[in-house]
Write a protein that holds these residues in place. Structure first.
Motif, short mmCIF file in Angstrom:
data_model
loop_
_atom_site.label_atom_id
_atom_site.label_comp_id
_atom_site.label_asym_id
_atom_site.label_seq_id
_atom_site.Cartn_x
_atom_site.Cartn_y
_atom_site.Cartn_z
N CYS A 86 -20.60 -17.68 1.80
CA CYS A 86 -19.32 -17.38 1.17
C CYS A 86 -19.25 -18.03 -0.21
O CYS A 86 -19.66 -19.17 -0.38
N GLU A 87 -18.70 -17.28 -1.17
CA GLU A 87 -18.51 -17.82 -2.52
C GLU A 87 -17.12 -18.46 -2.58
O GLU A 87 -16.11 -17.79 -2.38
N HIS B 220 -10.15 -13.63 2.89
CA HIS B 220 -11.52 -13.54 2.41
C HIS B 220 -11.88 -12.07 2.27
O HIS B 220 -11.38 -11.21 2.99
N SER C 217 -21.11 -9.09 -1.47
CA SER C 217 -20.53 -10.41 -1.74
C SER C 217 -19.50 -10.74 -0.66
O SER C 217 -18.97 -9.86 0.01
N LYS D 188 -16.25 -13.52 -0.54
CA LYS D 188 -15.50 -14.51 -1.29
C LYS D 188 -14.24 -14.92 -0.54
O LYS D 188 -13.63 -14.11 0.14
#
Length: 84
Positions: free
Chosen positions: A61-62, A29, A19, A21
């Motif tokens: 990117c979340e 990040h 992931s 984020k």
């Protein structure tokens, strides 16, 4: 998985991204990879191997919302890719 190389200054590692984020409140990040987590400031270029920033862009990117900070971070990563 992680081997610094003194000759080029790059962090050398290859791991799949789990992931990616953005924590807007603190300007960081977080990149979660197999066996490690990297916390990086948004406005700093890091000595990553070219494959890692490309994997980051491919993974996406979340974020809670797209804003100027997100766009600047993505552009920083794209500039880093063009330098190599």
């Amino acid at each position: 998985m992680f081997e610094p190389v003194a000759t080029d200054g790059l962090w050398q590692f290859e791991a799949p991204i789990k992931s990616w984020k953005l924590f807007k409140s603190c300007g960081v990040h977080c990149l979660k990879m197999e066996g490690m987590i990297l916390y990086m400031l948004n406005d700093v270029e890091y000595p990553l191997p070219k494959s890692t920033p490309q994997k980051m862009l491919d993974h996406k990117c979340e974020v809670s919302e797209v804003n100027e900070e997100v766009i600047q971070m993505i552009n920083l990563i794209r500039r880093q890719l063009k330098k190599e």
